[in-house]
Design a protein around this motif. Structure first.
Motif, PDB file in Angstrom:
ATOM      1  N   SER A  39      -4.124   2.639  10.428  1.00 37.36           N
ATOM      2  CA  SER A  39      -3.214   2.730   9.305  1.00 37.36           C
ATOM      3  C   SER A  39      -3.183   1.327   8.430  1.00 37.36           C
ATOM      4  CB  SER A  39      -1.797   3.126  10.008  1.00 37.36           C
ATOM      5  OG  SER A  39      -1.424   1.935  10.913  1.00 37.36           O
ATOM      6  N   VAL A  40      -3.990   0.415   8.638  1.00 34.95           N
ATOM      7  CA  VAL A  40      -4.076  -0.599   7.961  1.00 34.95           C
ATOM      8  C   VAL A  40      -3.942  -0.611   6.290  1.00 34.95           C
ATOM      9  CG1 VAL A  40      -5.302  -2.710   7.296  1.00 34.95           C
ATOM     10  CG2 VAL A  40      -4.768  -2.310   9.582  1.00 34.95           C
ATOM     11  N   THR A  41      -4.841   0.348   5.976  1.00 36.40           N
ATOM     12  CA  THR A  41      -5.101   0.911   4.569  1.00 36.40           C
ATOM     13  C   THR A  41      -3.706   1.363   3.885  1.00 36.40           C
ATOM     14  OG1 THR A  41      -7.572   1.333   4.895  1.00 36.40           O
ATOM     15  CG2 THR A  41      -6.173   2.087   2.906  1.00 36.40           C
ATOM     16  N   THR A  42      -3.166   2.252   4.802  1.00 34.77           N
ATOM     17  CA  THR A  42      -1.847   2.586   4.409  1.00 34.77           C
ATOM     18  C   THR A  42      -0.838   1.472   4.134  1.00 34.77           C
ATOM     19  OG1 THR A  42      -2.126   4.859   5.427  1.00 34.77           O
ATOM     20  CG2 THR A  42       0.239   4.217   5.056  1.00 34.77           C
ATOM     21  N   GLU A  43      -0.884   0.551   4.936  1.00 38.82           N
ATOM     22  CA  GLU A  43       0.240  -0.436   4.924  1.00 38.82           C
ATOM     23  C   GLU A  43      -0.087  -1.171   3.898  1.00 38.82           C
ATOM     24  OE1 GLU A  43       2.741  -1.229   6.880  1.00 38.82           O
ATOM     25  OE2 GLU A  43       2.531   0.953   7.407  1.00 38.82           O
ATOM     26  N   ILE A  44      -1.466  -1.587   3.300  1.00 36.94           N
ATOM     27  CA  ILE A  44      -1.828  -2.519   2.234  1.00 36.94           C
ATOM     28  C   ILE A  44      -1.363  -1.783   0.995  1.00 36.94           C
ATOM     29  CG2 ILE A  44      -3.796  -2.961   0.756  1.00 36.94           C
ATOM     30  CD1 ILE A  44      -5.406  -3.504   3.585  1.00 36.94           C
ATOM     31  N   GLN A  45      -1.354  -0.371   0.890  1.00 36.30           N
ATOM     32  CA  GLN A  45      -1.044   0.489  -0.061  1.00 36.30           C
ATOM     33  C   GLN A  45       0.594   0.691  -0.257  1.00 36.30           C
ATOM     34  OE1 GLN A  45      -3.114   2.018  -2.619  1.00 36.30           O
ATOM     35  NE2 GLN A  45      -1.061   1.504  -3.704  1.00 36.30           N
ATOM     36  N   ALA A  46       1.111   0.523   0.830  1.00 33.42           N
ATOM     37  CA  ALA A  46       2.640   0.185   0.871  1.00 33.42           C
ATOM     38  C   ALA A  46       2.915  -1.075   0.289  1.00 33.42           C
ATOM     39  CB  ALA A  46       3.147   0.507   2.574  1.00 33.42           C
ATOM     40  N   PHE A  47       2.420  -1.989   0.744  1.00 34.91           N
ATOM     41  CA  PHE A  47       2.544  -3.257   0.137  1.00 34.91           C
ATOM     42  C   PHE A  47       2.551  -3.364  -1.530  1.00 34.91           C
ATOM     43  CE2 PHE A  47       0.814  -7.539  -1.330  1.00 34.91           C
ATOM     44  CZ  PHE A  47       1.850  -8.052  -1.241  1.00 34.91           C
ATOM     45  N   ARG A  48       1.505  -2.845  -1.888  1.00 35.90           N
ATOM     46  CA  ARG A  48       1.067  -2.809  -3.551  1.00 35.90           C
ATOM     47  C   ARG A  48       2.153  -1.888  -4.066  1.00 35.90           C
ATOM     48  NH1 ARG A  48      -4.126  -2.403  -6.011  1.00 35.90           N
ATOM     49  NH2 ARG A  48      -5.410  -3.881  -5.085  1.00 35.90           N
ATOM     50  N   ASN A  49       2.636  -0.739  -3.487  1.00 43.04           N
ATOM     51  CA  ASN A  49       3.796  -0.150  -3.875  1.00 43.04           C
ATOM     52  C   ASN A  49       5.211  -1.057  -4.188  1.00 43.04           C
ATOM     53  OD1 ASN A  49       1.871   1.939  -3.958  1.00 43.04           O
ATOM     54  ND2 ASN A  49       2.978   3.383  -2.433  1.00 43.04           N
ATOM     55  N   ASN A  50       5.354  -1.603  -2.844  1.00 36.24           N
ATOM     56  CA  ASN A  50       6.406  -2.250  -3.155  1.00 36.24           C
ATOM     57  C   ASN A  50       6.615  -3.527  -4.254  1.00 36.24           C
ATOM     58  OD1 ASN A  50       8.580  -1.808  -1.082  1.00 36.24           O
ATOM     59  ND2 ASN A  50       6.816  -2.163   0.455  1.00 36.24           N
ATOM     60  N   VAL A  51       5.350  -4.100  -4.263  1.00 38.62           N
ATOM     61  CA  VAL A  51       5.279  -5.138  -5.417  1.00 38.62           C
ATOM     62  C   VAL A  51       5.419  -4.401  -6.679  1.00 38.62           C
ATOM     63  CG1 VAL A  51       3.674  -6.410  -6.757  1.00 38.62           C
ATOM     64  CG2 VAL A  51       3.557  -6.368  -4.442  1.00 38.62           C
ATOM     65  N   ILE A  52       4.905  -3.261  -7.010  1.00 38.85           N
ATOM     66  CA  ILE A  52       5.441  -2.459  -8.520  1.00 38.85           C
ATOM     67  C   ILE A  52       6.742  -2.159  -8.333  1.00 38.85           C
ATOM     68  CG2 ILE A  52       4.684  -0.765  -9.883  1.00 38.85           C
ATOM     69  CD1 ILE A  52       2.775  -3.226  -9.675  1.00 38.85           C
ATOM     70  N   GLN A  53       7.416  -1.461  -7.285  1.00 43.56           N
ATOM     71  CA  GLN A  53       8.725  -1.200  -7.137  1.00 43.56           C
ATOM     72  C   GLN A  53       9.600  -2.279  -7.554  1.00 43.56           C
ATOM     73  OE1 GLN A  53      10.179   2.100  -6.507  1.00 43.56           O
ATOM     74  NE2 GLN A  53      11.947   1.151  -7.188  1.00 43.56           N
ATOM     75  N   LEU A  54       9.382  -3.488  -6.730  1.00 44.06           N
ATOM     76  CA  LEU A  54      10.434  -4.750  -6.884  1.00 44.06           C
ATOM     77  C   LEU A  54      10.150  -5.347  -8.156  1.00 44.06           C
ATOM     78  CD1 LEU A  54      10.086  -5.988  -3.194  1.00 44.06           C
ATOM     79  CD2 LEU A  54      11.884  -4.802  -4.151  1.00 44.06           C
ATOM     80  N   SER A  55       9.085  -5.305  -8.688  1.00 48.84           N
ATOM     81  CA  SER A  55       8.848  -6.003 -10.154  1.00 48.84           C
ATOM     82  C   SER A  55       9.515  -5.199 -11.372  1.00 48.84           C
ATOM     83  CB  SER A  55       7.332  -6.000 -10.493  1.00 48.84           C
ATOM     84  OG  SER A  55       6.770  -6.992  -9.431  1.00 48.84           O
ATOM     85  N   GLY A  56      10.049  -3.676 -10.935  1.00 44.20           N
ATOM     86  CA  GLY A  56      10.733  -2.919 -11.791  1.00 44.20           C
ATOM     87  C   GLY A  56       9.771  -2.089 -12.844  1.00 44.20           C
ATOM     88  N   ILE A  57       8.364  -2.291 -12.705  1.00 51.24           N
ATOM     89  CA  ILE A  57       7.467  -1.781 -13.442  1.00 51.24           C
ATOM     90  C   ILE A  57       7.241   0.041 -13.299  1.00 51.24           C
ATOM     91  CG2 ILE A  57       4.880  -1.612 -13.978  1.00 51.24           C
ATOM     92  CD1 ILE A  57       4.730  -4.323 -13.108  1.00 51.24           C
ATOM     93  N   MET A  58       7.352   0.447 -12.006  1.00 53.80           N
ATOM     94  CA  MET A  58       7.263   1.773 -11.732  1.00 53.80           C
ATOM     95  C   MET A  58       8.202   2.247 -10.588  1.00 53.80           C
ATOM     96  SD  MET A  58       3.235   2.949 -12.432  1.00 53.80           S
ATOM     97  CE  MET A  58       3.759   4.728 -12.282  1.00 53.80           C
ATOM     98  N   ASP A  59       8.549   3.391 -10.684  1.00 51.24           N
ATOM     99  CA  ASP A  59       9.527   4.146  -9.523  1.00 51.24           C
ATOM    100  C   ASP A  59       8.389   4.446  -8.471  1.00 51.24           C
ATOM    101  OD1 ASP A  59      10.785   5.139  -7.519  1.00 51.24           O
ATOM    102  OD2 ASP A  59      11.856   6.606  -8.619  1.00 51.24           O
ATOM    103  N   THR A  60       8.147   3.780  -7.422  1.00 50.98           N
ATOM    104  CA  THR A  60       6.983   4.247  -6.495  1.00 50.98           C
ATOM    105  C   THR A  60       7.612   4.997  -5.330  1.00 50.98           C
ATOM    106  OG1 THR A  60       7.286   2.397  -4.958  1.00 50.98           O
ATOM    107  CG2 THR A  60       5.971   2.209  -6.944  1.00 50.98           C
ATOM    108  N   LYS A  61       8.875   5.576  -5.405  1.00 52.66           N
ATOM    109  CA  LYS A  61       9.440   6.554  -4.321  1.00 52.66           C
ATOM    110  C   LYS A  61       9.263   8.064  -4.421  1.00 52.66           C
ATOM    111  CE  LYS A  61      13.263   4.284  -4.803  1.00 52.66           C
ATOM    112  NZ  LYS A  61      14.841   3.887  -4.735  1.00 52.66           N
ATOM    113  N   GLY A  62       8.769   8.585  -5.552  1.00 58.53           N
ATOM    114  CA  GLY A  62       8.556   9.902  -5.806  1.00 58.53           C
ATOM    115  C   GLY A  62       7.273  10.335  -5.249  1.00 58.53           C
ATOM    116  N   GLU A  63       6.766  11.360  -5.887  1.00 58.74           N
ATOM    117  CA  GLU A  63       5.503  12.089  -5.534  1.00 58.74           C
ATOM    118  C   GLU A  63       4.375  11.250  -6.215  1.00 58.74           C
ATOM    119  OE1 GLU A  63       2.701  13.678  -4.193  1.00 58.74           O
ATOM    120  OE2 GLU A  63       4.473  14.874  -3.543  1.00 58.74           O
ATOM    121  N   LEU A  64       3.545  10.581  -5.199  1.00 61.39           N
ATOM    122  CA  LEU A  64       2.733   9.651  -5.786  1.00 61.39           C
ATOM    123  C   LEU A  64       1.242  10.346  -6.225  1.00 61.39           C
ATOM    124  CD1 LEU A  64       2.924   6.703  -3.035  1.00 61.39           C
ATOM    125  CD2 LEU A  64       4.117   7.070  -5.274  1.00 61.39           C
TER     126      LEU A  64
END
Length: 437
Positions: A39-64
């Motif tokens: 599941s490492v790949t999933t965790e890397i993607q989750a990290f990328r999503n968090n960066v974009i979410q916390l940066s305020g660029i996109m909402d990453t909590k919906g249907e990806l």
């Protein structure tokens, strides 16, 4: 490896998953709750999503997997730019088919004005149509400072080739110009933008958000923690955790020791260890918790009683380091931390504290590895008469001085009274010294 501690207190890694090597090794951390290699790949993607979410660029909590529209992409472009705070309502239409009342009008207006996107024939923007790779390559390369003059022949094809050679398509793959883009693919494109170098100048584009790269070439997660987190907070019961977090913890995005986690893991860790250190971000309902694991990481948390406070010989106001009852010495990194532990601060000798430390590995006089610790944050808590740490915590936070700041202490002193501090002068105080702090 030598350490400045006797092992009586665990050190807790303060770290997010920050890339491939870190995902597999996480600096040797033996966390009680961890993800599998699969599941490492999933965790890397989750990290990328968090960066974009916390940066305020996109909402990453919906249907990806949902397709992104041109209007949505224009909004993300603006939020990823220096104009992110400039999108204001206007009485003028952004395009022939984008009235001033459209929620995307302020963003489309800026995207067109800056040349990131273009209208179709007849002045139509078509905000509800799917955004295509051709739109994305032009927009992102333009944000990085490239112009049409940088490409020859078929400009669109040349632009796509340059886009791929710059690895701006990482985790997106080889797309044709007419391919549409999903939310997840756009998240990856904007993450790649953040860590890319502009055409001119130095550094990365993400410096616009006060971001930098970690040693593995990915966005440094500590930058995001410092800019967007509330904490650290010390909690000793699950009810205390719920009261400390201003949103529903059970339905929030949860991380434990750097890994995606579940609410029951928090409950189990608190029951097992008696406490957690937590950070939270109210903007995207995310909680990061850290508990005992005795592992190695760039950041650690250590809990204990202050037994010595050291000062420079010529400055008895601002301390330089402290010793806990584990006999380890911790340098005080920032002016805020030094004030809190100084003669005018709220934290005194004999107080029970949690120290948030930056860890640096060097060598001693024998050439052996030696870990040293620099304090970047402090929590003071009250111990009950029976020695337990349950009840309402008295939390004090000094903030973070950031990775790489301060100087580390190279040796622990087990002597009472005075001891050597960072510049070789003496001025330590303990419970048996005069001038006790």
């Amino acid at each position: 490896m030598k350490r400045q501690k006797d092992g009586r207190h665990g050190h807790i890694g303060l770290r997010w998953l920050a890339g491939g090597s870190a995902a597999l090794i996480v600096c040797g951390m033996q966390a009680p709750y961890f993800v599998s290699y699969a599941s490492v790949t999933t965790e890397i993607q989750a990290f990328r999503n968090n960066v974009i979410q916390l940066s305020g660029i996109m909402d990453t909590k919906g249907e990806l997997s949902q397709t992104v529209t041109r209007g949505e992409f224009a909004k993300a472009l603006v939020l990823a730019s220096s104009y992110k705070d400039s999108a204001a309502a206007s009485s003028i239409a952004a395009a022939n088919d984008v009235p001033a009342t459209s929620e995307y009008a302020p963003y489309i207006r800026i995207a067109l004005r800056q040349g990131w996107m273009r209208t179709y024939l007849g002045g139509q923007f078509k905000p509800d149509e799917p955004v295509k790779m051709q739109d994305a390559t032009k927009a992102i390369l333009t944000l990085l400072g490239y112009t049409d003059d940088d490409f020859s022949g078929d400009i669109a094809a040349s632009r796509l080739a340059s886009f791929n050679s710059l690895e701006l398509n990482e985790e997106v793959g080889q797309k044709s110009l007419t391919d549409t883009l999903s939310v997840q693919e756009c998240i990856n494109l904007f993450y790649n933008l953040l860590k890319a170098s502009p055409k001119t100048g130095s550094g990365i584009y993400g410096s616009l958000f006060d971001l930098s790269l970690a040693s593995d070439g990915e966005i440094d997660p500590n930058d995001l923690m410092e800019s967007s987190m509330t904490g650290p907070l010390l909690v000793r019961t699950i009810d205390e955790l719920k009261k400390a977090i201003p949103f529903d913890v059970e339905s929030a995005n949860l991380y434990f020791n750097g890994y995606s986690s579940r609410y029951m893991s928090y409950d189990s860790a608190i029951r097992q260890n008696g406490w957690l250190v937590v950070y939270y971000n109210e903007g995207n309902n995310t909680v990061w918790a850290y508990g005992e694991d005795f592992g190695d990481s760039q950041y650690h948390v250590v809990k204990g009683e202050i037994t010595k406070i050291y000062y420079e010989a010529n400055n008895i106001v601002s301390p330089t380091s402290v010793v806990l009852d584990d006999n380890a010495t911790y340098l005080l990194g920032s002016s805020e931390v030094k004030f809190m532990l100084g003669i005018n601060g709220d934290i005194k000798l004999g107080d029970d504290v949690v120290l948030i430390c930056q860890t640096n590995t060097g060598t001693d006089s024998d050439g052996d590895d030696l870990d040293t610790y620099t304090v970047v944050g402090v929590i003071k808590y009250q111990r009950n008469t029976d020695g337990s740490t349950t009840g309402t915590s008295n939390v004090i936070y000094a903030g973070s001085s950031g990775p790489g700041s301060g100087t580390t202490v190279s040796g622990a002193s087990g002597n009472s009274g005075s001891g050597s501090d960072t510049d070789g002068s003496t001025g330590g105080t303990d419970s048996g010294s005069t001038g006790e702090n």
